[in-house]
Design a protein around this motif. Structure first.
Motif, mmCIF file in Angstrom:
data_model
loop_
_atom_site.group_PDB
_atom_site.id
_atom_site.type_symbol
_atom_site.label_atom_id
_atom_site.label_comp_id
_atom_site.label_asym_id
_atom_site.label_seq_id
_atom_site.Cartn_x
_atom_site.Cartn_y
_atom_site.Cartn_z
ATOM 1 N N GLU A 1 0.824 -1.209 0.000
ATOM 2 C CA GLU A 1 0.000 0.000 0.000
ATOM 3 C C GLU A 1 0.859 1.261 0.000
ATOM 4 O O GLU A 1 0.334 2.362 -0.157
ATOM 5 N N LYS A 2 2.161 1.110 0.191
ATOM 6 C CA LYS A 2 3.076 2.254 0.291
ATOM 7 C C LYS A 2 4.066 2.257 -0.860
ATOM 8 O O LYS A 2 4.326 1.233 -1.496
ATOM 9 N N ARG A 3 4.644 3.436 -1.098
ATOM 10 C CA ARG A 3 5.740 3.567 -2.061
ATOM 11 C C ARG A 3 7.056 3.506 -1.307
ATOM 12 O O ARG A 3 7.177 4.076 -0.221
ATOM 13 N N HIS A 4 8.043 2.840 -1.900
ATOM 14 C CA HIS A 4 9.305 2.599 -1.213
ATOM 15 C C HIS A 4 10.485 3.033 -2.074
ATOM 16 O O HIS A 4 10.473 2.871 -3.298
ATOM 17 N N ILE A 5 11.499 3.583 -1.421
ATOM 18 C CA ILE A 5 12.788 3.863 -2.045
ATOM 19 C C ILE A 5 13.816 3.006 -1.325
ATOM 20 O O ILE A 5 13.973 3.099 -0.102
ATOM 21 N N ILE A 6 14.524 2.158 -2.079
ATOM 22 C CA ILE A 6 15.447 1.186 -1.480
ATOM 23 C C ILE A 6 16.866 1.473 -1.940
ATOM 24 O O ILE A 6 17.136 1.575 -3.145
ATOM 25 N N GLY A 7 17.770 1.611 -0.986
ATOM 26 C CA GLY A 7 19.176 1.828 -1.283
ATOM 27 C C GLY A 7 19.995 0.588 -0.984
ATOM 28 O O GLY A 7 19.900 0.026 0.113
ATOM 29 N N TYR A 8 20.766 0.138 -1.961
ATOM 30 C CA TYR A 8 21.676 -0.992 -1.778
ATOM 31 C C TYR A 8 23.083 -0.410 -1.691
ATOM 32 O O TYR A 8 23.627 0.061 -2.693
ATOM 33 N N MET A 9 23.663 -0.445 -0.500
ATOM 34 C CA MET A 9 24.899 0.286 -0.216
ATOM 35 C C MET A 9 26.027 -0.657 0.237
ATOM 36 O O MET A 9 25.772 -1.752 0.730
ATOM 37 N N ASP A 10 27.269 -0.173 0.089
ATOM 38 C CA ASP A 10 28.423 -0.926 0.585
ATOM 39 C C ASP A 10 28.581 -0.771 2.096
ATOM 40 O O ASP A 10 28.808 -1.747 2.809
ATOM 41 N N ARG A 11 28.440 0.483 2.563
ATOM 42 C CA ARG A 11 28.661 0.731 3.986
ATOM 43 C C ARG A 11 27.940 2.023 4.378
ATOM 44 O O ARG A 11 27.609 2.856 3.531
ATOM 45 N N ARG A 12 27.737 2.177 5.654
ATOM 46 C CA ARG A 12 26.969 3.303 6.154
ATOM 47 C C ARG A 12 27.722 4.634 6.042
ATOM 48 O O ARG A 12 27.104 5.695 5.959
ATOM 49 N N PRO B 1 30.363 -4.132 -6.468
ATOM 50 C CA PRO B 1 31.124 -3.513 -5.367
ATOM 51 C C PRO B 1 31.515 -2.082 -5.705
ATOM 52 O O PRO B 1 31.970 -1.787 -6.818
ATOM 53 N N GLY B 2 31.287 -1.187 -4.766
ATOM 54 C CA GLY B 2 31.649 0.212 -4.963
ATOM 55 C C GLY B 2 30.677 0.990 -5.825
ATOM 56 O O GLY B 2 30.913 2.167 -6.112
ATOM 57 N N GLN B 3 29.575 0.365 -6.246
ATOM 58 C CA GLN B 3 28.580 1.048 -7.080
ATOM 59 C C GLN B 3 27.185 0.884 -6.466
ATOM 60 O O GLN B 3 26.396 0.063 -6.929
ATOM 61 N N PRO B 4 26.881 1.630 -5.413
ATOM 62 C CA PRO B 4 25.564 1.520 -4.777
ATOM 63 C C PRO B 4 24.470 1.938 -5.751
ATOM 64 O O PRO B 4 24.702 2.746 -6.659
ATOM 65 N N ILE B 5 23.276 1.386 -5.570
ATOM 66 C CA ILE B 5 22.147 1.761 -6.416
ATOM 67 C C ILE B 5 20.935 2.079 -5.556
ATOM 68 O O ILE B 5 20.838 1.649 -4.405
ATOM 69 N N VAL B 6 20.006 2.825 -6.140
ATOM 70 C CA VAL B 6 18.752 3.189 -5.478
ATOM 71 C C VAL B 6 17.605 2.794 -6.401
ATOM 72 O O VAL B 6 17.648 3.068 -7.610
ATOM 73 N N VAL B 7 16.576 2.169 -5.824
ATOM 74 C CA VAL B 7 15.464 1.628 -6.601
ATOM 75 C C VAL B 7 14.146 2.147 -6.031
ATOM 76 O O VAL B 7 13.987 2.262 -4.808
ATOM 77 N N GLU C 1 11.487 1.085 -10.724
ATOM 78 C CA GLU C 1 12.481 1.793 -11.544
ATOM 79 C C GLU C 1 13.768 1.994 -10.768
ATOM 80 O O GLU C 1 13.747 2.235 -9.552
ATOM 81 N N THR C 2 14.898 1.894 -11.465
ATOM 82 C CA THR C 2 16.215 2.128 -10.867
ATOM 83 C C THR C 2 16.698 3.524 -11.230
ATOM 84 O O THR C 2 16.586 3.951 -12.390
ATOM 85 N N TYR C 3 17.219 4.227 -10.250
ATOM 86 C CA TYR C 3 17.750 5.583 -10.464
ATOM 87 C C TYR C 3 19.045 5.505 -11.258
ATOM 88 O O TYR C 3 19.958 4.739 -10.935
ATOM 89 N N ASN C 4 19.132 6.319 -12.324
ATOM 90 C CA ASN C 4 20.308 6.270 -13.206
ATOM 91 C C ASN C 4 21.227 7.482 -13.064
ATOM 92 O O ASN C 4 22.232 7.568 -13.775
ATOM 93 N N GLY C 5 20.898 8.413 -12.190
ATOM 94 C CA GLY C 5 21.726 9.606 -12.040
ATOM 95 C C GLY C 5 22.830 9.425 -11.023
ATOM 96 O O GLY C 5 23.146 8.314 -10.580
#
Length: 407
Positions: free
Chosen positions: A161-172, A207-213, A226-230
């Motif tokens: 029921e919600k919209r989500h933004i998900i970050g896949y990261m190497d480290r905090r 590795p070293g290339q985090p993405i946001v979806v 959708e995946t963020y391309n910027g």
């Protein structure tokens, strides 16, 4: 002996003076919200993560009622002991600081605006106006806006029921996450933000290339993920993309956001539906997305729980048994789309909007479908379309002094 006594007496006078000076700087005259002027506003906004400002006018009775409450809340926030640079509650006298009022488009008093990392939030504060509510609001703003997941399987349980933004990261501590966290702070009321680090997300990115979806609200939308391309190091670019994804073309109207939506000043095209009828909502959103995106500057596309908003249905001469149905509220009158099933016929809903813009709906509701466009015969029976019900949810005159009423 006398000189020693004289020196001690002088020292006591000096010490007392220092105490009085300190007292004048840090006690009652300096308590409450920080007075913000043209001279210090940019510094205050730049040096604090969160700034909550009361824009007021001394001649406004609602401003005068709110001021001691807001000042007491500022004292409570100070007592909470947040780290320096975290939060400031401020106030702007809009008569003395007209340039600031103009800069932030203040149209009524008192207006409460939140600023995060120097930028104003899209929405103004419209919650309860009490010391406790303000203090709790600030506390909420300073809690982490990002939910951390430890395993990818946790993402399978996210609310549809919600919209989500998900970050896949190497480290905090990587700079991309710092930008992601700031964007989350600005838009956490629009989306839910999640991030996984290291082993929790390494399957999802090099590795070293985090993405946001972006993950859509699958229960009522047919939009693709959708995946963020910027650049994840560019706050403005990421913030713009997330805002486009988190603030949908079709929004749900509630009693909590109705005032904000009416204040935007655009007519409403509303789908009234049963709470459990997700299929009609999906179809409506898809028609809007395919045919009417170009109209978003002229009208607000909304859905409404027909149970919660049963009163407008009665105004239209309809009941819950007639749902789903579509109507336009022009803030003057309400106009009913003839047949919900026609919504999916190409061009029918757009034609309904064009009839609003051209005045055809108004003419036909007053004089019937066969009335001539230019002249109305005296023997034509005049009817009256239902009055707007949503205009009553606009900013309350019992809560604000509207500037147009004072000019």
């Amino acid at each position: 002996m006398y000189r020693t006594f004289e020196n001690m007496f002088s020292y006591k006078i000096l010490a007392s003076a220092v105490i009085l000076i300190c007292h004048s700087f840090y006690n009652p005259t300096d308590s409450g919200a920080v007075q913000i002027t043209q001279n210090n506003i940019d510094m205050v906004l730049a040096s604090n993560e969160v700034v909550f400002i009361n824009f007021y006018a001394e001649w406004c009775r609602f401003s005068n009622t709110l001021m001691p409450i807001f000042d007491d809340a500022a004292d409570e926030v100070t007592k909470a002991g947040y780290d320096p640079g975290k939060v400031v509650m401020g106030k702007v006298d809009c008569d003395k600081e007209a340039a600031i009022a103009t800069r932030f488009h203040i149209s009524k008093y008192p207006t409460l605006k939140l600023f995060r990392n120097g930028s104003p939030a899209k929405k103004e504060y419209r919650g309860q106006r009490s010391v406790e509510a303000f203090a709790e609001f600030i506390k909420k703003q300073l809690t982490d806006s990002v939910i951390t997941f430890g395993h990818l399987k946790e993402l399978q349980e996210l609310s549809e029921e919600k919209r989500h933004i998900i970050g896949y990261m190497d480290r905090r501590d990587q700079p991309e996450y710092d930008v992601f966290r700031k964007v989350a702070g600005s838009l956490k009321d629009e989306c839910l933000f999640h991030a996984g680090f290291g082993d929790a997300s390494k399957q999802m990115h090099p590795p070293g290339q985090p993405i946001v979806v972006f993950r859509t609200d699958k229960k009522t939308s047919v939009e693709p993920d959708e995946t963020y391309n910027g650049s994840l190091l560019d706050f403005d670019e990421l913030n713009t993309w997330v805002q486009q994804k988190c603030i949908p073309l079709v929004r749900e109207i509630t009693f909590e956001n109705a005032e904000e939506l009416t204040e935007e000043g655009l007519p409403f095209l509303i789908l009234f539906h049963q709470p459990s009828d997700n299929e009609s909502v999906k179809k409506y959103k898809e028609v809007i997305r395919k045919e009417l995106q170009s109209e978003k500057q002229s009208i607000n596309f909304l859905t409404a729980d027909g149970v919660r908003f049963e009163h407008p249905l009665h105004h239209l001469g309809k009941s819950l048994s007639d749902l789903p149905l579509i109507a336009i509220d022009s803030f003057r009158h309400m106009y009913l789309f003839p047949d919900f099933k026609d919504m999916e016929k190409p061009g029918k809903l757009k034609e309904f909007l064009q009839d609003l813009y051209s005045g055809k709906l108004h003419r036909e509701f007053h004089y019937g479908t066969d009335a001539p466009h230019m002249a109305i015969s005296t023997d034509v029976k005049v009817t009256t379309p239902p009055e707007s019900t949503f205009k009553k949810l606009a900013p309350s005159k019992n809560r604000y002094t509207l500037l147009k009423d004072e000019l």
